[in-house]
Design an enzyme around this catalytic site. Structure first.
Site, PDB file in Angstrom:
ATOM      1  N   MET A 197       0.678  -1.242  -0.247  1.00 38.96           N
ATOM      2  CA  MET A 197       0.135  -0.089  -0.090  1.00 38.96           C
ATOM      3  C   MET A 197       0.941   1.344  -0.006  1.00 38.96           C
ATOM      4  O   MET A 197       0.338   2.210   0.605  1.00 38.96           O
ATOM      5  CB  MET A 197      -1.045  -0.148   1.023  1.00 38.96           C
ATOM      6  CG  MET A 197      -1.996  -1.345   1.032  1.00 38.96           C
ATOM      7  SD  MET A 197      -3.201  -0.923   2.256  1.00 38.96           S
ATOM      8  CE  MET A 197      -2.220  -0.495   3.754  1.00 38.96           C
ATOM      9  N   HIS A 241       9.223   1.525   3.415  1.00 34.85           N
ATOM     10  CA  HIS A 241      10.424   1.402   4.373  1.00 34.85           C
ATOM     11  C   HIS A 241      11.082   0.513   4.080  1.00 34.85           C
ATOM     12  O   HIS A 241      10.674  -0.899   3.114  1.00 34.85           O
ATOM     13  CB  HIS A 241       9.298   0.865   6.314  1.00 34.85           C
ATOM     14  CG  HIS A 241       8.794   0.309   6.013  1.00 34.85           C
ATOM     15  ND1 HIS A 241       8.741  -1.099   6.169  1.00 34.85           N
ATOM     16  CD2 HIS A 241       7.053  -0.073   6.810  1.00 34.85           C
ATOM     17  CE1 HIS A 241       7.790  -1.923   6.530  1.00 34.85           C
ATOM     18  NE2 HIS A 241       6.358  -0.670   6.857  1.00 34.85           N
ATOM     19  N   HIS A 297       9.594  -3.385   3.161  1.00 33.11           N
ATOM     20  CA  HIS A 297       9.203  -3.323   1.780  1.00 33.11           C
ATOM     21  C   HIS A 297      10.329  -3.637   1.208  1.00 33.11           C
ATOM     22  O   HIS A 297      10.544  -4.117   0.260  1.00 33.11           O
ATOM     23  CB  HIS A 297       8.308  -2.108   1.507  1.00 33.11           C
ATOM     24  CG  HIS A 297       7.103  -1.679   1.971  1.00 33.11           C
ATOM     25  ND1 HIS A 297       6.929  -0.868   2.846  1.00 33.11           N
ATOM     26  CD2 HIS A 297       5.890  -2.671   1.933  1.00 33.11           C
ATOM     27  CE1 HIS A 297       5.670  -1.019   3.816  1.00 33.11           C
ATOM     28  NE2 HIS A 297       4.660  -1.784   3.356  1.00 33.11           N
ATOM     29  N   LYS A 341       5.336 -10.091   9.219  1.00 32.04           N
ATOM     30  CA  LYS A 341       4.437  -9.161  10.731  1.00 32.04           C
ATOM     31  C   LYS A 341       2.908  -9.534  10.432  1.00 32.04           C
ATOM     32  O   LYS A 341       2.435  -9.771  11.279  1.00 32.04           O
ATOM     33  CB  LYS A 341       5.380  -8.539   9.924  1.00 32.04           C
ATOM     34  CG  LYS A 341       4.407  -6.942  10.814  1.00 32.04           C
ATOM     35  CD  LYS A 341       4.446  -4.935  11.052  1.00 32.04           C
ATOM     36  CE  LYS A 341       3.884  -4.416  11.568  1.00 32.04           C
ATOM     37  NZ  LYS A 341       2.713  -4.262  10.714  1.00 32.04           N
ATOM     38  N   GLN A 379      -2.776 -11.994   8.193  1.00 32.01           N
ATOM     39  CA  GLN A 379      -2.506 -12.009   6.090  1.00 32.01           C
ATOM     40  C   GLN A 379      -2.147 -12.948   5.768  1.00 32.01           C
ATOM     41  O   GLN A 379      -2.655 -13.420   4.722  1.00 32.01           O
ATOM     42  CB  GLN A 379      -2.463 -10.993   6.565  1.00 32.01           C
ATOM     43  CG  GLN A 379      -2.587 -10.204   4.747  1.00 32.01           C
ATOM     44  CD  GLN A 379      -2.052  -8.613   4.298  1.00 32.01           C
ATOM     45  OE1 GLN A 379      -2.385  -7.450   4.528  1.00 32.01           O
ATOM     46  NE2 GLN A 379      -0.636  -8.241   4.047  1.00 32.01           N
ATOM     47  N   SER A 403       4.470   0.527   7.802  1.00 32.48           N
ATOM     48  CA  SER A 403       4.234   2.280   7.223  1.00 32.48           C
ATOM     49  C   SER A 403       3.463   3.282   8.223  1.00 32.48           C
ATOM     50  O   SER A 403       3.398   4.448   8.731  1.00 32.48           O
ATOM     51  CB  SER A 403       3.242   2.073   5.820  1.00 32.48           C
ATOM     52  OG  SER A 403       4.098   1.276   4.642  1.00 32.48           O
ATOM     53  N   ARG A 404       2.708   2.373   9.873  1.00 28.92           N
ATOM     54  CA  ARG A 404       2.394   3.199  10.626  1.00 28.92           C
ATOM     55  C   ARG A 404       2.958   3.994  11.381  1.00 28.92           C
ATOM     56  O   ARG A 404       2.030   5.150  12.518  1.00 28.92           O
ATOM     57  CB  ARG A 404       1.018   2.562  10.960  1.00 28.92           C
ATOM     58  CG  ARG A 404      -0.128   1.929  10.525  1.00 28.92           C
ATOM     59  CD  ARG A 404      -1.504   1.633  11.173  1.00 28.92           C
ATOM     60  NE  ARG A 404      -2.791   1.815   9.990  1.00 28.92           N
ATOM     61  CZ  ARG A 404      -2.897   0.593   8.945  1.00 28.92           C
ATOM     62  NH1 ARG A 404      -2.065  -0.527   8.967  1.00 28.92           N
ATOM     63  NH2 ARG A 404      -4.049   0.486   8.443  1.00 28.92           N
TER      64      ARG A 404
END
Ligand code: PAF
Length: 278
Positions: free
Chosen positions: A27, A31, A34, A149, A153, A186-187
């Site tokens: 998305m 970082h 990814h 992580k 999912q 990303s959060r």
């Protein structure tokens, strides 16, 4: 590196014969975690293969409008990360390109999704499965790389591949962590300095708990360490069977201690494997 914004552009770019295609679905707001997925995809694809990164903030997997609106979208820096790590192409559709306004098909996984994040984020995994299946079909990818992580999912996507007989090989990548143990996400960029300084306690709590030898002590230990924070609010903290993701009180089979913790509006997740002989 090419950039496709539409499905037609993507298909035209991929009309290249029998070269293996490896997809890294993201998305954006990339970082180092990814970046490692892209490097792994590059290795898997080899010199002749094609590595595609999708950058798409998928609206249908968000359960809170504020979270979707606040999700970072630093496209220029994302493109640099993709290029530097060896991606051949990037797919950057907008929501209108991905979804018809009257779309009426959703992919639902009905078992693994009922627990953990699925229990507190209504429709989240429907959104994930639907977009991932669309990305697999659009790219016709031979393999796709996902971070461990997001372990639920990963389990749900593996189940989708198994149950729908998809041809895509799922390649897991270990969780990447900051030097203080916080799982890369990303959060993290949205945490205030105080929250960022406190958040590594999630990893400390999971590590301390995983050293305990019964389910009740494991949950109590992690709950106490996170609960000592002035900022953290536990969304869930659960010990689950590693295969079925159902809550368990036994360590006879491999188990996972997983949690989601809010810092303000920012929700962080992490997990750790727990074994009887810890
Ligand atoms: O893990 C993510 O970033 C997303 O859930 C994914 C797999 C790209 C689907 O939107």
């Amino acid at each position: 590196m090419w950039i496709a914004k539409t499905k037609a552009e993507l298909r035209a770019r991929l009309d290249v014969g029998s070269r293996p295609v490896v997809l890294v679905p993201t998305m954006g707001a990339l970082h180092e975690g990814h970046a490692s997925l892209i490097s792994m995809a590059r290795e898997k694809a080899g010199a002749k293969g094609i590595v595609i990164v999708s950058l798409f903030v998928n609206p249908i997997q968000f359960d809170r409008a504020g979270d979707l609106a606040a999700y970072p979208r630093p496209l220029e820096t994302d493109l640099v990360v993709c290029e530097t790590r060896g991606a051949d192409g990037v797919f950057v559709p907008d929501a209108g390109e991905m979804y018809f306004p009257d779309r009426s098909i959703t992919i639902t996984e009905n078992s693994l999704s009922e627990h953990l994040c699925g229990a507190t984020r209504a429709g989240h995994f429907d959104g994930v499965c639907t977009v991932v299946l669309k990305l697999f079909l659009l790219t016709n990818c031979d393999a796709a790389v996902f971070g461990e992580k997001d372990f639920q999912q990963l389990a749900v996507i593996r189940r989708m591949v198994r149950d729908l007989d998809l041809r895509t090989e799922i390649i897991p990548h270990p969780t990447m962590r900051e030097s203080d143990g916080l799982a890369m996400s990303s959060r993290n960029a949205r945490l205030t300095p105080e929250h960022r300084a406190d958040a590594p306690r999630i990893r400390r709590a999971l590590l301390a708990a995983a050293g305990e030898s019964d389910a009740a002590t494991i949950l109590r230990t992690a709950g106490e360490i996170i609960g000592q924070s002035h900022f953290a609010r536990i969304d869930y903290l659960s010990l689950v069977d590693a295969e079925t993701l159902t809550p368990t009180k036994s360590l006879e089979k491999p188990a996972v201690l997983a949690c989601a913790v809010f810092y303000g509006e920012v929700r962080l997740i992490d997990h750790i494997a727990v074994t009887a002989d810890a």
